[in-house]
Each structure stands twice: as structure tokens, then as C-alpha cells.
Design an enzyme around this catalytic site. Structure first.
Site, PDB file in Angstrom:
ATOM      1  N   ARG A 207       0.738   1.531  15.030  1.00  0.00           N
ATOM      2  CA  ARG A 207       0.656   1.091  13.055  1.00  0.00           C
ATOM      3  C   ARG A 207       1.641  -0.106  13.392  1.00  0.00           C
ATOM      4  NH1 ARG A 207       5.215   4.930  11.064  1.00  0.00           N
ATOM      5  NH2 ARG A 207       4.419   4.147   8.814  1.00  0.00           N
TER       6      ARG A 207
ATOM      7  N   GLU B  53      11.590  13.079  -0.235  1.00  0.00           N
ATOM      8  CA  GLU B  53      10.488  12.603  -1.267  1.00  0.00           C
ATOM      9  C   GLU B  53       8.962  12.898  -0.686  1.00  0.00           C
ATOM     10  OE1 GLU B  53      10.303  10.652  -3.764  1.00  0.00           O
ATOM     11  OE2 GLU B  53       8.405  10.081  -3.596  1.00  0.00           O
TER      12      GLU B  53
ATOM     13  N   HIS C  47      13.237  11.758   3.091  1.00  0.00           N
ATOM     14  CA  HIS C  47      12.098  13.191   3.206  1.00  0.00           C
ATOM     15  C   HIS C  47      12.231  14.076   2.161  1.00  0.00           C
ATOM     16  CE1 HIS C  47      10.309  15.105   6.521  1.00  0.00           C
ATOM     17  NE2 HIS C  47      10.373  16.006   5.844  1.00  0.00           N
TER      18      HIS C  47
ATOM     19  N   SER D 215      13.968   6.117 -13.534  1.00  0.00           N
ATOM     20  CA  SER D 215      12.825   6.458 -14.506  1.00  0.00           C
ATOM     21  C   SER D 215      12.761   8.171 -13.759  1.00  0.00           C
ATOM     22  CB  SER D 215      11.370   6.220 -13.542  1.00  0.00           C
ATOM     23  OG  SER D 215      10.226   6.646 -13.950  1.00  0.00           O
ATOM     24  N   SER D 216      12.944   7.911 -12.109  1.00  0.00           N
ATOM     25  CA  SER D 216      12.465   9.425 -11.824  1.00  0.00           C
ATOM     26  C   SER D 216      14.006  10.352 -11.971  1.00  0.00           C
ATOM     27  CB  SER D 216      12.924   8.685  -9.948  1.00  0.00           C
ATOM     28  OG  SER D 216      11.826   8.825  -9.922  1.00  0.00           O
TER      29      SER D 216
ATOM     30  N   THR E 198       7.099  27.323   5.130  1.00  0.00           N
ATOM     31  CA  THR E 198       4.814  26.936   5.103  1.00  0.00           C
ATOM     32  C   THR E 198       3.970  27.084   4.821  1.00  0.00           C
ATOM     33  OG1 THR E 198       5.785  24.626   5.308  1.00  0.00           O
ATOM     34  CG2 THR E 198       4.245  24.186   4.873  1.00  0.00           C
TER      35      THR E 198
ATOM     36  N   LYS F  74       3.483  30.268   3.245  1.00  0.00           N
ATOM     37  CA  LYS F  74       2.326  30.047   1.778  1.00  0.00           C
ATOM     38  C   LYS F  74       1.107  30.043   2.106  1.00  0.00           C
ATOM     39  CE  LYS F  74       4.023  27.487  -1.346  1.00  0.00           C
ATOM     40  NZ  LYS F  74       5.260  28.037  -2.098  1.00  0.00           N
TER      41      LYS F  74
ATOM     42  N   TRP G 159       7.446   0.111   3.567  1.00  0.00           N
ATOM     43  CA  TRP G 159       7.902   0.437   2.735  1.00  0.00           C
ATOM     44  C   TRP G 159       9.104   1.299   3.048  1.00  0.00           C
ATOM     45  CZ3 TRP G 159       8.798   5.891   1.116  1.00  0.00           C
ATOM     46  CH2 TRP G 159       8.573   6.678   2.320  1.00  0.00           C
TER      47      TRP G 159
ATOM     48  N   ASP H 238       7.554  21.371 -26.423  1.00  0.00           N
ATOM     49  CA  ASP H 238       8.243  19.651 -25.816  1.00  0.00           C
ATOM     50  C   ASP H 238       9.325  19.563 -24.951  1.00  0.00           C
ATOM     51  OD1 ASP H 238       7.629  16.772 -25.821  1.00  0.00           O
ATOM     52  OD2 ASP H 238       6.772  17.030 -27.859  1.00  0.00           O
TER      53      ASP H 238
ATOM     54  N   HIS I  17       0.701  -1.525  -0.210  1.00  0.00           N
ATOM     55  CA  HIS I  17      -0.085  -0.235  -0.151  1.00  0.00           C
ATOM     56  C   HIS I  17       0.628   1.150   0.206  1.00  0.00           C
ATOM     57  CE1 HIS I  17      -2.986   2.853   0.959  1.00  0.00           C
ATOM     58  NE2 HIS I  17      -2.140   3.209   1.989  1.00  0.00           N
TER      59      HIS I  17
ATOM     60  N   HIS J  39      14.974  13.593  12.007  1.00  0.00           N
ATOM     61  CA  HIS J  39      13.329  13.293  12.597  1.00  0.00           C
ATOM     62  C   HIS J  39      12.462  11.151  12.176  1.00  0.00           C
ATOM     63  CE1 HIS J  39      11.376  15.231   9.703  1.00  0.00           C
ATOM     64  NE2 HIS J  39      11.320  14.349   9.007  1.00  0.00           N
ATOM     65  N   HIS J  40      13.005  11.410  11.033  1.00  0.00           N
ATOM     66  CA  HIS J  40      12.497   9.623  11.427  1.00  0.00           C
ATOM     67  C   HIS J  40      13.177   8.657  11.913  1.00  0.00           C
ATOM     68  CE1 HIS J  40      10.100  10.795   8.155  1.00  0.00           C
ATOM     69  NE2 HIS J  40      10.619  11.538   7.684  1.00  0.00           N
TER      70      HIS J  40
ATOM     71  N   SER K  64      -1.088  27.333  -5.585  1.00  0.00           N
ATOM     72  CA  SER K  64      -1.249  28.699  -5.600  1.00  0.00           C
ATOM     73  C   SER K  64      -2.564  29.539  -7.494  1.00  0.00           C
ATOM     74  CB  SER K  64       0.533  28.638  -6.254  1.00  0.00           C
ATOM     75  OG  SER K  64       0.745  28.332  -4.414  1.00  0.00           O
TER      76      SER K  64
ATOM     77  N   TYR L 111       8.744  15.373   0.409  1.00  0.00           N
ATOM     78  CA  TYR L 111       8.743  16.784  -0.662  1.00  0.00           C
ATOM     79  C   TYR L 111       7.930  17.047  -1.653  1.00  0.00           C
ATOM     80  CZ  TYR L 111       9.920  18.621   4.915  1.00  0.00           C
ATOM     81  OH  TYR L 111       9.575  19.191   6.155  1.00  0.00           O
TER      82      TYR L 111
END
Lengths: 773, 339
Positions: A654, A459, A457, A373-374, A532, A535, A344, A309, A280, A506-507, A472, A461
Site C-alpha cells: 500500500r 478513533e 485506535h 471540535s471533537s 464484538t 454483539k 493520515w 435540546d 483521502h 498492534h499498529h 441494533s 472504534y
């Protein structure tokens, strides 16, 4: 030409089929079939009716956890009582526990027993079976083997050899329905969705031109889609793939919710649950969110900056086609029943241990392809945005969506190689036996955590920042004014981009990493709130200064502002180390990241769908269905994730496949209300899941009989609204690029100090060539 | 797009090689996948070969105005390559500085004969032990540096406008061919160093501790599954026999003098060190291999007169990549071979 396309198509489908089939055959650790199907494969290969197996001592209905003595025996066949060896047996049971009762029987596992060497000399054996403590339809499968054990033991005592099979069923005290295997449910659902996708595809083709609905026309049409390099078509492919996997990930989430709806449920086993939450997470992040973002990026970035293009169209097509095959690899494990079960994050050393499922290797391989790919996508977008802006469009005249894609890709580009290398190390550990994360050889599991979160991390964002860009755009258009504080928006996004690289610790607060680093990442994580917040206030001020038009995309945007702010505030609990230690691995975390990822990214991209769909398809969406989708979706979404905060504070962990409630003070159990809340969450989850089909129906409806969209239905003013809907190919004439003159210019149209400096550093090709001549 | 599919199958095939549980039937699939990758590349190249004209879009946005788009993208690609090697180096540093080296474990005497100790054995310790052992690596370094030069020469002649096309074709082919040969030399020497080893003539043996063969790393037992690695460096008896013995100020010497340590040969688990070494240098090797494939195509294209001053930039793009590979080697070499 047609013949060629047909052939290409056939080869491709054959390849895809081969890829789907072959891994599921090979990667199953015990072969395709278990012993219960194939029987005694040591002897003859076909069953023989001359041998009559029998089981005695089984009740019709069992009592919970009672032990029964069973006698298995056989008659007939070449067996001869005067010879030494007479036969053997193998008994498998679906539930409960089998155990040998004397030395003639041995146990393979709790489900399987067989005869021993000594047991060869008889035709009946005694075993004990302990019935399960819950209600199951229990199935016994017995194989017996009758041999002519030539008294002298010639031919290994088995010349003349026949065997047969017997199944027996025992009912539980309470009648239960035959239960479905969750894998079967999942596979069926995925296959059904894929078939639906194929039918939709055929139907779309039919609708485009009902007269030419023949294979002759279909082959080149589909081959065109498969080999296209046009940024709009690739964008659509991304978009379809993203929505498809959003559905697949959603199905898994629903199965998780069925499991958690009541305490002590056994719909999924612990093992299956592990695979489901792993896939998931992986599906939603890498196969749903990222392709959706890339879909819009592909579509809109060239249109917004006035480029014909992307810079490297062929590379762009390749970075898309790496994804579906990567996805197949990721899922191969599940199809064969042993998918990745690592979460994950795939923490070492479990991910390289032998106890982790075989499917993990494929899962890692699939992700390596997604990394490739990325990387290609990153090269493409960074180049495109850096070099292909239309004349007159300086850095600070780019639309904010383009800015957000630039920053997201920059973050992704700089962080994903670390993940890729980590994955390759894990892959090599699992495949050729290197020892990067093998603790017994001195490997350091924390190294994986560092490499993973150094990518992980940024990722998160990467998936949220493009949503900022969408919001926006939508807010400015809907409020009918330019965005408030354009520059501060850009700097805020860039600030998030920079800070994202130094917060990842922090993870890992509970991992035992250096306390100094913990303290530093605590401060930097809190710092993220500043850009943030800027924004959010800019968006509020934009609405305050404008006059808002309530369209569906505006509603989703307002929904985003609410949910994302809530998610952001719950996020502020985690950088505080003491708080984090308490909330770590609880449903509070689950609630937080779903609030920012679903309430942020997904809501943002729903807004994007309603906002840009007319531009992409040339058809207007139905506003009424859109509002219905928003109302149902928004309410059920909050009902789904808000109670999880409470469950988390109560201590519901969890990644646990079940939970227990109690009225008494007890360790590890939740208060009795938790059961009710979980059921409430599961019901809301189903409503939220099905509410999304309103949007799909809306899209299909509008594609069939929607109104034609004008070039600029909402009154937007960036470049994409200046071409027709849908735009032509190439999107802009390369020899007559649009010039940005007054697209609500935010700053004077002059290069800034930094740009002037860069301009002086860059020597253009033309100048050098002139120098040569 | 066949390119894409080819590469998918390639990685898919990789999945089939289950390492220790070698499944011979899967090797066929690996080769099939490689063939499909080559097929995809061929299609890609055919499109490139038949594509005449020099449409090279120029950048329109500041600050890159007027610069070739593809050049910018190659630089951006190199940025990600930089991160790839940075990650590998961070792994190396973590283990190099985090795990005690085998030499200091041996000298500290914190080991018992017959029980494996975990320690870090840098490949450089083996390789830098003799001038001849280091020779393949040293020659490789020069080969790469020279190949960087030849690729620039190829570009220079391809770009020269006042040159006859035939002469240009000859020169460009020659320089690109030389680059290819040097790159192949690099990989061959690497294979010799890893797997084959080489003999030394008699008269040189005295400079190589009296040994007439240079053993490959494979033969030295420096392997990713070496959980009981033994080497004569870590054998007190061997050291005593070969004159120089154990240094007197080590703790091991003191312990042996005092009779608290019986000496003997130390057994080490060096799987982490070998993994780091082979994977880092191997990743670089894969980059060189990719370069060779590209170079072969470019040499072929050059020999058919495919390069003119208008499209010579593609040699430049390859050159950028090749210089990067060269640069990485210049950093890998001291860290993994010398230090």
C-alpha cells in the site's frame, strides 16, 4: 432585521472567500508563479519585441531517451558586441533533462538551465537535452535578456535592458493527447461539487416556498442556518457536510484507482499520489465519517432520551463550525500544489522534516481545529446523556444508539487530547522550531506513534461503535421484537470501549517497540473479538426470534452483518505478530480496514439514512431506488475490496504509487494476474462511487415529491418515533418532558446498586439551598 | 457563531507564522484574527450581560438528578484538560528518563570540547541553583494558591442571600479583581523569569554566588534552538576558578588526572529539553491567560452588579476551572522548577 442579516451574510462570505484565497497565495513555496512564467525578474518587467530569441537544434518529433544539442540565441535589443556583457537566458523544459554543455551555462534543476557569469559575454549558448523515455508533449520556454553591458561595467553592466520570451513544442514519436493535471481535475471536481451544493441549497430554498424566492427572504433564511443552535438543524448541517466530504474523499479514491488501474501508470506522480492517499484518509475519517455520525447523534440523541435540546446548544453550533474551516485548512495545501504527503498517520520524523510538503503544516493546523471540535462535541454529548434523560429512563433503559454515542464520545474524549497535544507539538516543531521529534536533537519519533495510536485506535472504534448502535435499532425494529440480550449489548460496547485503549500497540508491531508490549497488545487485540462476537450473535438471535420485514434499511443492516463479520475475521490476522509482520503495509491491510470502515461504518450509516430520513425530513424515501442502491452498492463494494485481500497476500504494497507485474520470478513484482485484478477493482470502484448518487437522487426526489411520512413509519418504539415527523422545536417541551413508562422496558425501572451509590454521593443544588434557608 | 469563526481565523493566523522564515506581513493577519476572536467573545458576552433571569436547567437523569447541567459539563471539560496535561507529562517523562542528563554526561567525560553532545538539561537545574532564581516561581505558586482562595471568597459573598446588594457587589468585585491581579502577576513574573531577569541588591549577592543579577532563561541561552548550549556549570576552568572545582569521584576528574581528557567547556544540544519545558509551562500559561480574559469580564460584570445569589453559580464554574489550573501548576512546579 433583514438589512442586518444581509450584512452578516456578506461579511461571512467575504471572510470565507478570504480564507479560501489567502492561504493558496501564501503557502506555495516558490511563490504563485514559477520562473517559467515570470521570466528574468532580475531585470526589466515587460517583454520587448525588439529582442528576438531563437532555439535551434530541436527535432519536430523526438526519439526516446536521445540527447540533442540545442543552441539558444537572440538578436536585437541594446546588446552591443563590443561591450563585455551582452545578455543572458533562462530555459525551462516540461519533460526530459536539460544539462549545460560548457562553462557558460549552469543547471538549476533537470528542467531549468541558465547562463553563468562567464556566459554573460555572448548572445548564444549551447545546452543538451535528453528526451524523455515515454510519450509526452514537451514544451520549452525560453527567456532571453539583451543588455547593453556598458564596456566599463557601469550600472552593473545592465543599463539598457530588454527581454523576450519564446515557447517551442516538440512532439513525441507517438501522438498523445494533452494530459490533464490531476490537481486541476481534483480542484475542478471539488469546485463543481461545491457549486452544485450551492445550487441545491438555492433550489431547496426555492422549493420550501416558491413565492418568496427573493434575496429579502433568502438572507434571513440562510443566516438562520448559519447561526442556528437547534440540535436538529446543526445535525442537518453535519449531515450535509459529511455527505459532501464523502463525495470529495470518493473523488480522491477514484483518482487513486485510475492511477492503479494498470501497472506502471503515470496518471499521478509519486508525489501527487502521496498527497491523494493522505487526504483521502484524513477526509474520510475526520471529515466524512465523524460528521455523519455527529449528524445522526445530534438529531437522534435528544429525541431518543426525551430532551428538549442538547445540554449546551451554543457549544454544539461551535463544534460544527470549527469543522468546515478546519477542512479548508486541511485542503489549502492541495489547492496550492503541495498538500500534506505524510499519510493520515503523519509519522514522525518525516512529518517534521523539511522534505515534507509545506501543506503539512496547514494539515496539522486543520486537525488541531478538528480536535477542538471533537472535544466540545464530547463535552456536550456526555453531559446531555448523563443528565438530560427523561424521567423514568435509567441508564439501562436508554436506546442502544444513545448508548453507542455515549461510549463512542467517552472513548474519543479520553483519547483525543493525546492526539491534540501530539499535533500541537508537531505544529510547533514545524512553525517555531521546537525539537520534539527532531531526531538530531534527541527527539523520539516513536513518541509520536504512541500518542497518535493511543488516539488512533480508539478513533476507529469511535467510528464503528455508533454503527453498532444503528444496527441494533434497525434490527430490533425490523425484526419486530426487542433486541436480544440488551444488557450484554451494553456491556459488550463498554468492553470494547475499555479494551480499545490498550490495544493500540498492534499498529506498531514493526516499529521496534518493546517486545513485552507487543505481546500484551497482541493478546488484548484478540480480546476485542469477544465483545464484538457477542454483539454479532445477539443480532443474529434477534432476527432468529423475530419476524424480519425487508426494508431498505434492513437490507443495509444485513449487508453490514456480512461485510463487518468478514472484516472482523480478516482483522484477526493482524494481532498475531508473525502474521502481521508479513501482511504489514500490504493491500491485505487496506482490504481489512475498508471492510470494517466502509462495510461497517458506511453501511451502518446508510441504514441510518434510510431508517431516520423520514423522521428528519418528514418525507418517505423511494423503496425501489433504495433497493437498487443496495444491490448495486453491495455487489460493487465486495467486488472492489474482496480482491484486495489476494493482492495483499501476493505482496502488493500500500501507499506505493504504482506496481509492476511480471511472468517471471522477480523481486518486488507481482504475478501477471495482478494487473487484471487491479483493473477489475478500479471498474468496481467506479460503479460503487456512482451507486451512491442513487441515494442522493433518492433523497432529492423524496424532498421534492415524496410521500409525507407518518410519525412512526417503521413501528419503532423509542422516543423519537413518538413526536411528529419532522419534530417540533424545541423537540420536547422542557416543562412537560415525556416520561418513560413502558418503552419495552428491559429491566425493572429502579436504580441499580451503583446508581443508588452515586445518588447518595451527589448532593443536589436544591437540597443545599434548602439547607441554607 | 461568530465566536466559532473568530477562533477559526485565529488558528488560521497561527499558520502564517512560519517560524524561522519570518514573514512580517503575516503579523498583521495574526492580530486581525485575534481581533475577530475578541469580537466573537464580545458578542457572546453581550448576550450574557443582557440575559437577565437565572434559567439554570437542572439535570433529570440519575445519578445527577437535581444538579446544574453546566456544572456537570465543566467537570467533564476538566476531564479532557486532565488528558491534555497527562500527554504533556508523558512527553516530559519520555525525554527526562530517556535522554541522559547533561550533568552526568559532563561528569562521565564522554564529550570533547567544541563538539555538541545531545543531553537533557532540566530547567530546574538552572532555576533551583539559587534561591533568587527560584523566587518568581515560588511567588507564582503562592499567587495562584491565594487566587484560588479569593475566587472562593467571591463565590461565598455572591451566594450570601442576607447581604445588601450594594455590599455584595462591592465585595464580589473586590475579590474577583484581586484574583485578576494575582493572575496577571503570575504571568508577569513568568515573563520576567523567561525573558527579562532582574538585578539583586549588593548585600544579597553573596547568597547568589557573588552575582548581582539573576539572568533570565533567555539570557542563559536556555532556548528551543540551543543546539550549542554552553554554561559555566559545564566548564572545568570555571569550576576550578570558583573554588569548588570538580568532584573527585567523577570519571571526568579521573580522566583529566590521567591526561586522557583535556577538560574545557562542554557544548550541548538541549533543544528537546527546552522545547518540553517551554511548551508545558507555556500551555499552563495559556490556560492562565484564558482565565485572565474570563476574569476581566467577570470583574466587569460584577462591578455593574451582575451577580446575585441566583446566578452566582457561574463564578463557581469559573472557580472549578481556576482550581484546576492551580492544581496543574502545583504539579508542574516541582517537576519543571525544582527537580
Amino acid at each position: 432585521m433583514n438589512k442586518k442579516s444581509t450584512r452578516t451574510l456578506l461579511v461571512m462570505s467575504a471572510l470565507v472567500m478570504a480564507m479560501v484565497i489567502s492561504p493558496s497565495v501564501v503557502s506555495y513555496p516558490t511563490g504563485i508563479q514559477g520562473v517559467k512564467d515570470s521570466g528574468c525578474n532580475c531585470h526589466g518587467a515587460v517583454t520587448s519585441s525588439e529582442v528576438v530569441p531563437s532555439i535551434s537544434g530541436l527535432p519536430d518529433q523526438y526519439n526516446y531517451s536521445e540527447t540533442y544539442e540545442i543552441v539558444v540565441s537572440f538578436l536585437g535589443g541594446p546588446s552591443d558586441p563590443s561591450n563585455a556583457n551582452q545578455g543572458g537566458f533562462h530555459l525551462w523544459v516540461s519533460d526530459g533533462e536539460l544539462a549545460p554543455s560548457d562553462a557558460t551555462v549552469q543547471s538549476y534543476s533537470v528542467n531549468e538551465v541558465s547562463h553563468t557569469e562567464a556566459g554573460n559575454d555572448q548572445t548564444s549558448w549551447t545546452v543538451t537535452w535528453t528526451s524523455p523515455s515515454n510519450d509526452r508533449n514537451v514544451e520549452f520556454i525560453l527567456h532571453t535578456n539583451s543588455v547593453n553591458g556598458n564596456a566599463d561595467g557601469a550600472n552593473g553592466g545592465s543599463s539598457g535592458d530588454m527581454w523576450n520570451r519564446l515557447t517551442a513544442k516538440v512532439s513525441p514519436p507517438v501522438l498523445v493527447l494533452e494530459e490533464a493535471d490531476p490537481y486541476v481535475v481534483l480542484t475542478t471536481l471539488i469546485v463543481v461539487s461545491a457549486i452544485l451544493l450551492v445550487f441545491t441549497l438555492a433550489y431547496v430554498f426555492y422549493r420550501t416556498n416558491p413565492e418568496s424566492f427573493t434575496w429579502e427572504f433568502f438572507a434571513p433564511w440562510i443566516a438562520d442556518w448559519l447561526t442556528t443552535t437547534d440540535h436538529k438543524k446543526v445535525g442537518t448541517l453535519y449531515f450535509v457536510a459529511g455527505l459532501f466530504f464523502l463525495g470529495v474523499g470518493g473523488i480522491m479514491a477514484m483518482m487513486i484507482r485510475i492511477q492503479l488501474a494498470v501497472p506502471g501508470n503515470d496518471f499521478l506522480t509519486q508525489d501527487q499520489y502521496n498527497q491523494f492517499f493522505t487526504l483521502h484518509g484524513t477526509t474520510m475519517i475526520f471529515l466524512a465519517a465523524m460528521p455523519l455520525i455527529n449528524g445522526f447523534a445530534n438529531w437522534m440523541v435528544p429525541l431518543q432520551i426525551g430532551a428538549p435540546d442538547l445540554a449546551l446548544p451554543r457549544l454544539n453550533a461551535m463544534s460544527f463550525w470549527l469543522q468546515p474551516v478546519g477542512a479548508l485548512l486541511i485542503f489549502t495545501g492541495v489547492f496550492s500544489g503541495s498538500g500534506a504527503d505524510t499519510g493520515w498517520t503523519g509519522y514522525a520524523p518525516y512529518v517534521v522534516s523539511e522534505t515534507a510538503h509545506m501543506g503539512t503544516t496547514m494539515w496539522v493546523a486543520g486537525q488541531i481545529m478538528l480536535v477542538a471540535s471533537s472535544t466540545l462535541t464530547g463535552i456536550n454529548f456526555l453531559t446531555t446523556i448523563a443528565v438530560m434523560r427523561a424521567p423514568g429512563m435509567g441508564w439501562l433503559q436508554m436506546p442502544l444508539f444513545t448508548w453507542s454515542i455515549l461510549i463512542a464520545n467517552l472513548m474519543l474524549f479520553l483519547s483525543i487530547p493525546a492526539f491534540g497535544i501530539g499535533l500541537i507539538q508537531v505544529y510547533l516543531d514545524r512553525v517555531i522550531g521546537t525539537a520534539f521529534y527532531d531526531v538530531s536533537a534527541g527527539g523520539d519519533p516513536l513518541l509520536w506513534s504512541h500518542l497518535f495510536w493511543y488516539f488512533g485506535h480508539p478513533e476507529v472504534y469511535v467510528v464503528i461503535v455508533p454503527a453498532f448502535g444503528v444496527i441494533s435499532e434497525v434490527i430490533a425494529t425490523s425484526a419486530r421484537r426487542s433486541i436480544f440480550g440488551y444488557r450484554s449489548m451494553v456491556y459488550a460496547m463498554a468492553g470494547i470501549g475499555v479494551v480499545s485503549f490498550i490495544v493500540y500497540g498492534h499498529h506498531m508491531f514493526t516499529s521496534g517497540m518493546s517486545p513485552t508490549l507487543r505481546f500484551v497488545t497482541m493478546l488484548t487485540t484478540m480480546l476485542v473479538a469477544v465483545p464484538t462476537g457477542i454483539k454479532i450473535f445477539n443480532w443474529l438471535k434477534t432476527m432468529h426470534g423475530g419476524s424480519l420485514v425487508y426494508r431498505t434499511h434492513t437490507l443495509w443492516t444485513l449487508g453490514f452483518l456480512v461485510t463487518f463479520t468478514l472484516g472482523g475475521i480478516s482483522g484477526m490476522f493482524f494481532p498475531s505478530i508473525a502474521m502481521d509482520l508479513h501482511l504489514h503495509e500490504s493491500y491485505f491491510v487496506v482490504a481489512h480496514f475498508h471492510y470494517v470502515l466502509v462495510g461497517g461504518t458506511v453501511f451502518g450509516f446508510y441504514a441510518a439514512i434510510y431508517y431516520w430520513f423520514p423522521k428528519m425530513s418528514g418525507k418517505m424515501l423511494d423503496e425501489k431506488l433504495g433497493v437498487l442502491h443496495f444491490l448495486v452498492g453491495f455487489i460493487s463494494y465486495n467486488a472492489l475490496f474482496w480482491p484486495m485481500h489476494r493482492l495483499g497476500v501476493w505482496g502488493m504494497a500500500r501507499r506505493h504509487h504504482t506496481y509492476f507485474v511480471t511472468t517471471e520470478e522477480a523481486m518486488g513484482a507481482l504475478p501477471i494476474e495482478a494487473a487484471g485484478w487491479n483493473m477489475f477493482i478500479s471498474v468496481s470502484a467506479f460503479i460503487f462511487f456512482f451507486s451512491n448518487f442513487i441515494m442522493v437522487a433518492n433523497m432529492i426526489k423524496s424532498l421534492i415529491r415524496g410521500q409525507d411520512a407518518p410519525a412512526d413509519p417503521w413501528g419503532g418504539w423509542s422516543f423519537e418515533w413518538m413526536t411528529t415527523s419532522p419534530p417540533p422545536t424545541p423537540s420536547f417541551d422542557p416543562h412537560n418532558l415525556p416520561v418513560l413508562t413502558d418503552a419495552n422496558e428491559h429491566v425493572a425501572n429502579e436504580p441499580g446498586t451503583l446508581s443508588k451509590l452515586f445518588n447518595r454521593l451527589m448532593v443536589s443544588e436544591e437540597e443545599t439551598e434548602e439547607a441554607v434557608h | 457563531m461568530s465566536v466559532g469563526i473568530g477562533i477559526f481565523l485565529f488558528s488560521l493566523a497561527g499558520v502564517y507564522e512560519w517560524g524561522e522564515m519570518v514573514d512580517a506581513s503575516s503579523i498583521g493577519i495574526v492580530f486581525a484574527a485575534l481581533a475577530i476572536v475578541m469580537f466573537g467573545l464580545t458578542i457572546f458576552w453581550r448576550q450574557d450581560m443582557s440575559f437577565d433571569g437565572a434559567y439554570e436547567p437542572k439535570a433529570t437523569g440519575t445519578p445527577f438528578r437535581g444538579i446544574d447541567i453546566r456544572k456537570v459539563s465543566v467537570w467533564i471539560f476538566l476531564m479532557s484538560e486532565m488528558m491534555v496535561f497527562t500527554s504533556l507529562f508523558s512527553t516530559y517523562m519520555r525525554y527526562r528518563f530517556g535522554i541522559e542528563s547533561c550533568e552526568s554526561v559532563f561528569e562521565s567525560g564522554q564529550w570533547v570540547e567544541g563538539t555538541s553532545v545531545t543531553c537533557f538539561e532540566p530547567a530546574g537545574h538552572l532555576i533551583a541553583s539559587s534561591w533568587f532564581h527560584i523566587a518568581p516561581g515560588a511567588i507564582n505558586t503562592f499567587a495562584l494558591i491565594v487566587s484560588s482562595f479569593t475566587v472562593v471568597q467571591a463565590l461565598r459573598y455572591a451566594k450570601k442571600v442576607d447581604l445588601d446588594h450594594k455590599v455584595r457587589t462591592k465585595l464580589v468585585t473586590r475579590y474577583l479583581g484581586a484574583t485578576t491581579v494575582l493572575a496577571i502577576l503570575f504571568l508577569s513574573l513568568k515573563m520576567i523569569e523567561w525573558f527579562i531577569g532582574f538585578p539583586l541588591p549588593e548585600f544579597l549577592a553573596e547568597y547568589n554566588h557573588g552575582d548581582t543579577t539573576i539572568k533570565s532563561l533567555y539570557a542563559e541561552g536556555y532556548l528551543i534552538n540551543a543546539d550549542s548550549y554552553q554554561h559555566h556549570y559545564y566548564d572545568t576552568a570555571y569550576l576550578a576558578d570558583h573554588g569548588h572545582g570538580l568532584s573527585h569521584d567523577t570519571e571526568l576528574y579521573a580522566m583529566m588526572e590521567a591526561g586522557t581528557h583535556s577538560g574545557g567547556q562542554m557544548m550541548a544540544n538541549i533543544r528537546v529539553s527546552a522545547s518540553t519545558f517551554y511548551v508545558t509551562t507555556g500551555t499552563h500559561g495559556v490556560h492562565v491567560l484564558g482565565g485572565i480574559i474570563g476574569l476581566m469580564y467577570m470583574t466587569f460584570k460584577a462591578s455593574r452588579g451582575g451577580y446575585t445569589p441566583e446566578n452566582a453559580v457561574s463564578i463557581e464554574y469559573f472557580g472549578l476551572y481556576w482550581h484546576f489550573v492551580d492544581l496543574v501548576w502545583v504539579i508542574v512546579f516541582p517537576f519543571f522548577y525544582l527537580y
